[in-house]
Design a protein around this motif. Structure first.
Motif, PDB file in Angstrom:
ATOM      1  N   THR A  75      44.501   7.226  -0.664  1.00  0.00           N
ATOM      2  CA  THR A  75      43.037   7.222  -0.781  1.00  0.00           C
ATOM      3  C   THR A  75      42.526   7.878  -2.056  1.00  0.00           C
ATOM      4  N   LYS A  76      43.362   8.627  -2.748  1.00  0.00           N
ATOM      5  CA  LYS A  76      42.902   9.301  -3.962  1.00  0.00           C
ATOM      6  C   LYS A  76      42.410   8.258  -4.973  1.00  0.00           C
ATOM      7  N   GLY A  77      41.189   8.473  -5.470  1.00  0.00           N
ATOM      8  CA  GLY A  77      40.612   7.554  -6.456  1.00  0.00           C
ATOM      9  C   GLY A  77      40.286   6.189  -5.895  1.00  0.00           C
ATOM     10  N   MET A  78      40.061   6.081  -4.578  1.00  0.00           N
ATOM     11  CA  MET A  78      39.810   4.767  -3.976  1.00  0.00           C
ATOM     12  C   MET A  78      38.500   4.154  -4.462  1.00  0.00           C
ATOM     13  N   ILE A  79      37.545   4.985  -4.837  1.00  0.00           N
ATOM     14  CA  ILE A  79      36.325   4.476  -5.475  1.00  0.00           C
ATOM     15  C   ILE A  79      36.561   4.531  -6.974  1.00  0.00           C
ATOM     16  N   ASN A  80      36.814   3.366  -7.542  1.00  0.00           N
ATOM     17  CA  ASN A  80      37.185   3.262  -8.963  1.00  0.00           C
ATOM     18  C   ASN A  80      36.590   1.992  -9.547  1.00  0.00           C
ATOM     19  N   ALA A  81      36.924   1.715 -10.784  1.00  0.00           N
ATOM     20  CA  ALA A  81      36.337   0.550 -11.465  1.00  0.00           C
ATOM     21  C   ALA A  81      36.580  -0.740 -10.686  1.00  0.00           C
ATOM     22  N   SER A  82      37.786  -0.874 -10.130  1.00  0.00           N
ATOM     23  CA  SER A  82      38.126  -2.104  -9.414  1.00  0.00           C
ATOM     24  C   SER A  82      37.312  -2.255  -8.131  1.00  0.00           C
ATOM     25  N   SER A  83      37.237  -1.182  -7.329  1.00  0.00           N
ATOM     26  CA  SER A  83      36.488  -1.274  -6.073  1.00  0.00           C
ATOM     27  C   SER A  83      34.989  -1.364  -6.321  1.00  0.00           C
ATOM     28  N   ILE A  84      34.498  -0.664  -7.327  1.00  0.00           N
ATOM     29  CA  ILE A  84      33.066  -0.713  -7.644  1.00  0.00           C
ATOM     30  C   ILE A  84      32.646  -2.125  -8.042  1.00  0.00           C
ATOM     31  N   LYS A  85      33.538  -2.839  -8.698  1.00  0.00           N
ATOM     32  CA  LYS A  85      33.235  -4.203  -9.140  1.00  0.00           C
ATOM     33  C   LYS A  85      32.901  -5.113  -7.968  1.00  0.00           C
ATOM     34  N   THR A  86      33.479  -4.836  -6.790  1.00  0.00           N
ATOM     35  CA  THR A  86      33.241  -5.684  -5.619  1.00  0.00           C
ATOM     36  C   THR A  86      31.987  -5.287  -4.847  1.00  0.00           C
ATOM     37  N   MET A  87      31.343  -4.197  -5.259  1.00  0.00           N
ATOM     38  CA  MET A  87      30.167  -3.699  -4.537  1.00  0.00           C
ATOM     39  C   MET A  87      28.895  -4.388  -5.009  1.00  0.00           C
ATOM     40  N   LYS A  88      27.834  -4.236  -4.212  1.00  0.00           N
ATOM     41  CA  LYS A  88      26.522  -4.742  -4.600  1.00  0.00           C
ATOM     42  C   LYS A  88      26.004  -4.013  -5.836  1.00  0.00           C
TER      43      LYS A  88
END
Length: 406
Positions: free
Chosen positions: A209-222
């Motif tokens: 879970t470390k760094g799970m909010i990152n550039a890749s995951s943010i890209k899929t967000m609204k």
């Protein structure tokens, strides 16, 4: 029977009062403690006495405790899941509101009107338009992690008129039963990210879970998503989220974990780790931690351990007998070695409880008769054993042995 408890942080008095002073010596500076009570103090560089049998964390997170090393030494690590859940839940709801309504900046601006006298009401009316923010009602909240805190947040958000999606691949039956039926379960994180106007994180920090909010995951967000992190600072890649905040992809971040790069960013609210900072939560955690230590030290029972299996007996120690608490590696044929040693010593086993958790096993063995030093040494010499701790029915001197490996 007497025990020494070392406190590494200030522990609420209501918790310490669970430990009778004629049985327990409690101090922050104590030699050769039997157990340690800790909140946030970092234990990774501490040199612990071999006498330490348990560590109780008055809180849920245990990142400040060297769990693998302690497990190898047969030291049980406790935490207090759920004791501070309400306090954290309330802070999360405050964070959701603050991420939408810029009340902190509005307050700073209003305070700057000091000295303008009778003109203040009119100036305030003219200036308020710069502090407009959206309502929570009708928006979608994504809750990552549906444990004690996440479930409470999800349920409460429904009362704010939000649509709620939860994601938890390890959702237990007991946790699921606590969820309101209107909380929707997302099959994947990407699904949750794509639907959510607000995201709040409630998972432990692990290698996964470390760094799970990152550039890749943010890209899929609204676009314009608002993110709340009152769980652990390392769950978010700060460099990536600053880039997203600067571009407007992320509208706001409220975090309980201040960092140099986050401070004074116009779209970030940093709090100084306030999650469990309520007198009620501190009391609840202290009481639970103290009771866990007491039950373990006096009876060998294990509840809410992060490294050992839950193991509980209601049986009294046989009159004149011995309770053997043995931690060992979960390897076949180990238990037969214990029974052989006790049988050869002509000691009758009154009850035997064995529980395992992954590679770790723990036994509570009640024996009719006093187990002598040489028998304890033979048990400890078994190559899979980490620790052997006897608890005597009478007020005899405690003997303890650990394997040579430790």
């Amino acid at each position: 029977m007497s025990f020494k408890i070392q406190t590494l942080n200030k522990i609420a008095a209501v918790g310490l009062n669970q430990l009778e002073r004629d049985v327990y010596e409690i101090a922050s500076d104590i030699n050769n403690p039997d157990a340690i009570l800790v909140r946030s103090a970092d234990m990774h560089e501490m040199q612990l006495s071999d006498n330490v049998k348990a560590v109780a964390r008055a809180g849920a997170g245990t990142n400040n405790i060297p769990i693998p090393e302690l497990t190898e030494k047969g030291v049980v690590v406790f935490n207090t899941p759920g004791a501070n859940a309400n306090a954290v839940k309330e802070l999360v709801m405050l964070a959701l509101l603050l991420s939408s309504r810029p009340a902190i900046e509005a307050n700073k601006w209003a305070n700057a009107l000091a000295g303008k006298g009778d003109a203040i009401p009119e100036l305030a009316e003219k200036g308020k338009s710069q502090f407009v923010g959206p309502e929570l009602m009708g928006k979608t909240l994504g809750v990552i992690g549906l444990g004690a805190i996440g479930a409470m947040v999800a349920n409460l958000a429904l009362h704010f008129g939000m649509e709620v999606y939860g994601y938890d691949p390890f959702l237990s039956v007991s946790a699921a039963l606590k969820l309101n039926k209107n909380v929707k379960i997302a099959e994947t994180l990407d699904t949750l990210y794509a639907k959510s106007d607000y995201i709040t994180i409630h998972v432990p920090q692990t290698n996964d879970t470390k760094g799970m909010i990152n550039a890749s995951s943010i890209k899929t967000m609204k676009d314009g998503v608002r993110i709340i992190n009152i769980a652990r600072g390392g769950l978010i890649n700060n460099a990536d989220i600053i880039t997203a905040l600067d571009s407007g992809k992320v509208a706001a971040l409220v975090t309980d974990f201040a960092a140099e790069e986050l401070l004074n960013h116009k779209n970030v609210i940093c709090l100084p780790h306030l999650g469990a900072s309520t007198p009620e939560a501190e009391d609840n955690c202290a009481v639970m931690a103290a009771k866990e230590l007491k039950d373990f030290l006096e009876f060998g029972n294990i509840t809410n351990s992060v490294n050992f299996p839950k193991t509980i007996t209601d049986n009294p120690i046989p009159q004149g007998g011995t309770r053997l608490c043995i931690s060992h590696k979960n390897i076949p044929d180990t238990i037969s070695k214990f029974t052989t040693i006790l049988g050869e010593a002509k000691l009758n086993i009154a009850s035997f409880i064995n529980q395992a958790r992954g590679d770790v096993a723990y036994n509570i063995i009640d024996v009719d008769g006093k187990v002598t030093d040489d028998i304890i040494a033979k048990l400890a010499a078994c190559d899979t054993v980490n620790r052997v701790r006897p608890i005597f029915a009478e007020k005899d001197e405690h003997i303890e042995a650990t394997s040579d490996e430790n």
